[in-house]
Write a protein that holds these residues in place. Structure first.
Motif, mmCIF file in Angstrom:
data_model
loop_
_atom_site.group_PDB
_atom_site.id
_atom_site.type_symbol
_atom_site.label_atom_id
_atom_site.label_comp_id
_atom_site.label_asym_id
_atom_site.label_seq_id
_atom_site.Cartn_x
_atom_site.Cartn_y
_atom_site.Cartn_z
ATOM 1 N N GLU A 161 2.154 24.134 -4.028
ATOM 2 C CA GLU A 161 1.344 23.002 -4.585
ATOM 3 C C GLU A 161 0.555 22.364 -3.575
ATOM 4 O OE1 GLU A 161 0.146 22.792 -7.783
ATOM 5 O OE2 GLU A 161 1.295 24.595 -8.338
ATOM 6 N N GLY A 162 0.744 22.781 -2.301
ATOM 7 C CA GLY A 162 0.167 22.008 -1.140
ATOM 8 C C GLY A 162 0.910 20.514 -0.626
ATOM 9 N N ILE A 163 2.112 20.782 -0.870
ATOM 10 C CA ILE A 163 3.002 19.466 -0.606
ATOM 11 C C ILE A 163 3.698 19.966 0.736
ATOM 12 C CG2 ILE A 163 4.938 17.899 -1.228
ATOM 13 C CD1 ILE A 163 3.810 18.278 -4.036
ATOM 14 N N SER A 164 3.885 19.083 1.620
ATOM 15 C CA SER A 164 4.856 19.398 2.912
ATOM 16 C C SER A 164 6.297 19.466 2.481
ATOM 17 C CB SER A 164 4.489 18.421 3.740
ATOM 18 O OG SER A 164 3.294 18.108 4.425
ATOM 19 N N VAL A 165 7.058 20.303 2.991
ATOM 20 C CA VAL A 165 8.456 20.569 2.702
ATOM 21 C C VAL A 165 9.124 20.697 3.966
ATOM 22 C CG1 VAL A 165 7.897 21.442 0.359
ATOM 23 C CG2 VAL A 165 8.154 23.010 2.532
ATOM 24 N N HIS B 81 0.925 -1.273 0.221
ATOM 25 C CA HIS B 81 -0.032 0.060 -0.114
ATOM 26 C C HIS B 81 0.815 1.074 0.089
ATOM 27 C CE1 HIS B 81 -3.143 3.099 0.955
ATOM 28 N NE2 HIS B 81 -2.620 3.220 1.899
ATOM 29 N N TYR B 82 1.771 1.358 1.015
ATOM 30 C CA TYR B 82 2.663 2.507 0.985
ATOM 31 C C TYR B 82 3.536 2.919 -0.048
ATOM 32 C CZ TYR B 82 0.410 3.381 5.461
ATOM 33 O OH TYR B 82 -0.583 3.665 6.371
ATOM 34 N N LYS B 83 3.967 1.820 -0.547
ATOM 35 C CA LYS B 83 4.940 2.090 -1.832
ATOM 36 C C LYS B 83 4.451 3.091 -2.854
ATOM 37 C CE LYS B 83 4.284 -2.001 -4.728
ATOM 38 N NZ LYS B 83 4.715 -3.311 -5.158
ATOM 39 N N LYS B 84 2.965 3.221 -2.934
ATOM 40 C CA LYS B 84 2.431 4.139 -3.765
ATOM 41 C C LYS B 84 2.457 5.734 -3.309
ATOM 42 C CE LYS B 84 -0.756 0.330 -5.446
ATOM 43 N NZ LYS B 84 -1.941 0.010 -5.576
ATOM 44 N N GLU B 85 3.111 5.764 -2.024
ATOM 45 C CA GLU B 85 3.104 7.235 -1.638
ATOM 46 C C GLU B 85 4.864 7.431 -1.689
ATOM 47 O OE1 GLU B 85 -0.362 7.181 1.825
ATOM 48 O OE2 GLU B 85 1.805 7.419 2.346
ATOM 49 N N ASP C 178 0.939 10.708 -9.223
ATOM 50 C CA ASP C 178 -0.194 11.609 -8.805
ATOM 51 C C ASP C 178 0.472 12.519 -7.768
ATOM 52 O OD1 ASP C 178 -1.794 10.312 -10.638
ATOM 53 O OD2 ASP C 178 -2.747 8.825 -9.039
ATOM 54 N N LYS C 179 0.153 13.857 -7.790
ATOM 55 C CA LYS C 179 0.615 14.877 -6.790
ATOM 56 C C LYS C 179 0.119 14.422 -5.336
ATOM 57 C CE LYS C 179 -1.500 18.958 -6.180
ATOM 58 N NZ LYS C 179 -1.866 20.401 -6.525
ATOM 59 N N GLU C 180 -1.313 13.823 -5.346
ATOM 60 C CA GLU C 180 -1.711 13.495 -3.895
ATOM 61 C C GLU C 180 -0.899 12.306 -3.196
ATOM 62 O OE1 GLU C 180 -3.400 13.729 -6.919
ATOM 63 O OE2 GLU C 180 -4.408 15.716 -6.265
ATOM 64 N N LYS C 181 -0.083 11.813 -4.004
ATOM 65 C CA LYS C 181 0.867 10.687 -3.531
ATOM 66 C C LYS C 181 2.089 11.117 -3.002
ATOM 67 C CE LYS C 181 -2.355 7.433 -4.079
ATOM 68 N NZ LYS C 181 -2.681 6.812 -2.975
ATOM 69 N N VAL C 182 2.597 12.288 -3.512
ATOM 70 C CA VAL C 182 3.537 13.209 -2.762
ATOM 71 C C VAL C 182 3.343 13.478 -1.825
ATOM 72 C CG1 VAL C 182 5.695 14.637 -3.282
ATOM 73 C CG2 VAL C 182 4.478 13.549 -5.241
ATOM 74 N N LYS C 183 4.208 12.983 -0.474
ATOM 75 C CA LYS C 183 3.737 13.378 0.934
ATOM 76 C C LYS C 183 4.763 14.121 1.450
ATOM 77 C CE LYS C 183 0.241 10.901 0.909
ATOM 78 N NZ LYS C 183 -1.252 11.630 0.980
ATOM 79 N N LEU C 184 5.996 14.523 0.968
ATOM 80 C CA LEU C 184 7.011 15.420 1.689
ATOM 81 C C LEU C 184 8.061 15.610 0.566
ATOM 82 C CD1 LEU C 184 8.218 16.830 4.532
ATOM 83 C CD2 LEU C 184 9.157 14.488 4.778
#
Length: 326
Positions: free
Chosen positions: A269-273, A116-120, A203-209
């Motif tokens: 773009e709303g991604i944590s940094v 599951h988490y490898k898609k993040e 997918d942008k939603e999958k980029v967490k940090l």
């Protein structure tokens, strides 16, 4: 005997991914001062001529980073480590720029192991370009000397390569996937990171940090490592402080104050940094930003610190959501 026992366990767990001989070498993988120095030597050499976009020196660096990614066994998106884009070059204030050159981001990734988490994805990056012989961004107007950019940002790239190598050897530890990017044309207005965010391979939603390293080569005697944006993900300020102290560093952590380097493109773009640096200096954007002023031992410590941060946040148990700091 204890070391042999640990390696035996690693072999058993990881045998479906790698041969036991390779797995036995994993615990020996280290970030070394010698390899950091080798990367710095190449990146700041006269052959790269300040790594200015559109030049042979810039292309030489792109090939070098691509070769390192390939050697470490990083995967590529769409069969190519290179993401080509056109960069409009800066001009002096008041002048209109019409010149565009071809340049690249260099991109590779390590896939996580959890179904599951490898898609993040966690992105870690550092820009490789610099000012060439100076130009409008130089702090030494009229200079025709090579600006080697040892701290800005050969330091970040050399750390990126070392972290990538170590993480590739220890890929069995990853739940989430990690994307490594060396950005082009940062000095022209964050152009490489802007292009990357606009053309993400996932997918942008999958980029967490996104973790960014820009000028991490001048660790001072107080061992201060500065960072902004740590409040954009849960527990970020606490994590960055605690792991930094464990490494013997003196972390100066800001929840906001995101900064002005490539991670800004992600934050917008709303991604944590989180962006890291070791502070400004009088050689910034001048020909005097040379390799002999780099604290290589300090950079090695910082690279190990960032590696530990990555190992923590790739874990499935670490919650990653965006927290706006504006």
């Amino acid at each position: 005997m204890r070391r042999l026992f640990i390696n035996t366990i690693v072999c058993a767990v990881y045998s479906c991914f790698m041969g036991c001989t390779v797995a036995a070498q994993i615990s020996d993988t280290r970030i070394t001062e010698d390899e950091i120095e080798q990367h710095l030597t190449f990146l700041t050499s006269s052959k790269t001529k300040g790594r200015y976009p559109g030049t042979a020196g810039n292309r030489r660096v792109v090939k070098y980073i691509r070769s390192e990614f390939e050697q470490y066994g990083l995967k590529s998106f769409n069969g190519d480590y290179l993401q080509k884009f056109n960069a409009k070059l800066r001009t002096a204030d008041g002048e209109e720029s019409s010149k565009e050159v071809k340049t690249w981001n260099v991109v590779g990734y390590i896939e996580g192991n959890d179904n599951h988490y490898k898609k993040e994805y966690i992105v870690i990056g550092a820009h490789y370009d610099h000012l060439g012989y100076g130009g409008p961004s130089s702090k030494k107007p009229g200079s025709e000397e090579i600006h080697p950019g040892a701290d800005d940002n050969a330091s970040g790239v050399s750390a990126l390569l070392e972290i990538a190598e170590k993480m590739a050897r220890n890929r069995y530890m990853l739940d989430r996937s990690v994307i490594f990017v060396s950005f082009g044309a940062e000095e022209q207005g964050l152009l490489g990171s802007k292009y990357f965010v606009e053309h993400l391979p996932v997918d942008k939603e999958k980029v967490k940090l996104m973790i960014n390293m820009d000028m991490i080569g001048r660790l001072n005697t107080e061992k201060q490592i500065y960072m902004g944006g740590a409040g954009t993900f849960p527990g970020g300020v606490k994590l960055m402080k605690e792991l930094g102290i464990q490494m013997g560093l003196n972390p100066v952590v800001h929840a906001g104050e995101v900064g002005g380097s490539d991670h800004v493109s992600f934050y917008k773009e709303g991604i944590s940094v989180v962006g890291l640096h070791t502070g400004g200096h009088s050689e910034y954007h001048r020909p005097e930003d040379t390799m002999d002023l780099i604290n290589i031992g300090g950079e090695r410590t910082i690279a190990e610190y960032i590696y530990k941060v990555l190992i923590r946040v790739v874990n499935e148990n670490y919650e990653l959501t965006f927290i706006n700091q504006d």
